[in-house]
Design a protein around this motif. Structure first.
Motif, short mmCIF file in Angstrom:
data_model
loop_
_atom_site.label_atom_id
_atom_site.label_comp_id
_atom_site.label_asym_id
_atom_site.label_seq_id
_atom_site.Cartn_x
_atom_site.Cartn_y
_atom_site.Cartn_z
N ILE A 7 0.85 -1.35 0.00
CA ILE A 7 -0.01 -0.06 -0.07
C ILE A 7 0.86 1.26 0.08
CG2 ILE A 7 -1.50 1.52 1.28
CD1 ILE A 7 -2.80 -1.00 -0.09
N GLN A 8 1.97 1.18 0.83
CA GLN A 8 2.65 2.42 0.86
C GLN A 8 3.64 2.78 -0.45
OE1 GLN A 8 5.44 1.32 4.18
NE2 GLN A 8 4.14 2.51 5.71
N ARG A 14 4.13 8.19 -7.80
CA ARG A 14 4.80 9.51 -8.16
C ARG A 14 6.40 9.30 -8.36
NH1 ARG A 14 2.79 14.50 -5.97
NH2 ARG A 14 4.63 15.28 -6.70
N LYS A 15 7.05 8.92 -7.44
CA LYS A 15 8.35 8.72 -7.19
C LYS A 15 9.11 7.58 -8.02
CE LYS A 15 11.58 7.45 -3.43
NZ LYS A 15 11.57 7.17 -2.02
N SER A 16 7.90 6.79 -8.42
CA SER A 16 8.52 5.72 -9.24
C SER A 16 8.50 6.25 -10.89
CB SER A 16 7.50 4.48 -9.28
OG SER A 16 7.43 3.88 -8.00
N LEU A 17 7.90 7.19 -11.28
CA LEU A 17 8.00 7.48 -12.62
C LEU A 17 9.35 7.65 -13.26
CD1 LEU A 17 4.57 9.67 -12.89
CD2 LEU A 17 4.90 7.45 -13.60
N PRO A 18 10.32 8.47 -12.41
CA PRO A 18 11.66 8.58 -13.14
C PRO A 18 12.43 7.24 -13.20
CG PRO A 18 11.23 10.27 -11.57
CD PRO A 18 9.99 9.38 -11.52
N PHE A 19 12.04 6.21 -12.11
CA PHE A 19 12.50 5.12 -11.94
C PHE A 19 12.35 4.34 -13.39
CE2 PHE A 19 12.15 0.63 -11.22
CZ PHE A 19 13.35 0.33 -11.12
N ILE A 20 10.90 4.24 -13.64
CA ILE A 20 10.50 3.45 -14.86
C ILE A 20 11.12 4.02 -15.99
CG2 ILE A 20 8.36 3.20 -16.13
CD1 ILE A 20 6.89 3.19 -13.68
N GLU A 85 19.56 2.42 -5.83
CA GLU A 85 19.87 3.30 -5.20
C GLU A 85 19.75 4.86 -5.65
OE1 GLU A 85 21.34 2.94 -2.10
OE2 GLU A 85 20.94 0.91 -2.20
N LYS A 86 19.87 4.89 -7.05
CA LYS A 86 19.63 6.30 -7.35
C LYS A 86 18.29 6.95 -7.15
CE LYS A 86 19.57 8.51 -11.86
NZ LYS A 86 19.57 8.38 -13.30
N HIS A 87 17.31 5.85 -7.22
CA HIS A 87 16.00 6.39 -6.97
C HIS A 87 15.60 5.99 -5.54
CE1 HIS A 87 15.43 7.57 -11.29
NE2 HIS A 87 16.00 6.72 -11.47
#
Length: 92
Positions: A7-8, A14-20, A85-87
């Motif tokens: 859930i978290q 939104r934090k995952s979009l640059p990672f993708i 680590e970067k993200h």
């Protein structure tokens, strides 16, 4: 406990979009991993079958959220450590 972490993870989407973006453009990620992840996402988008129909409003999108969470977690697990680590994305 694992349910709460998932859930978290969804709330930090939104934090995952640059990672993708970096996952699919990085040369450090094996092309097979990119193909697997992209293929599963494309197949889910093309196949019109839903576990729970989307016209049931909030209940209907739960399977879409679950699939999205699963795919993000899969991508994070397959990513090289330096990309995680970067993200600052970690899944245990």
């Amino acid at each position: 406990m694992k349910f709460i972490k998932r859930i978290q993870f969804v709330f930090h989407f939104r934090k995952s979009l640059p990672f993708i973006k970096d996952f699919f453009t990085s040369s450090a990620v094996h092309p097979g991993k990119k193909l697997l992840t992209g293929g599963l996402i494309a197949a889910y988008a093309v196949i019109p079958a839903d576990i729970i129909p989307d016209y049931l409003f909030l209940v209907g999108i739960t399977d879409d959220i679950a699939f999205t969470t699963f795919m993000l977690q899969l991508a994070v697990k397959m990513a090289p450590p330096e990309l995680r680590e970067k993200h600052q994305l970690h899944i245990k």
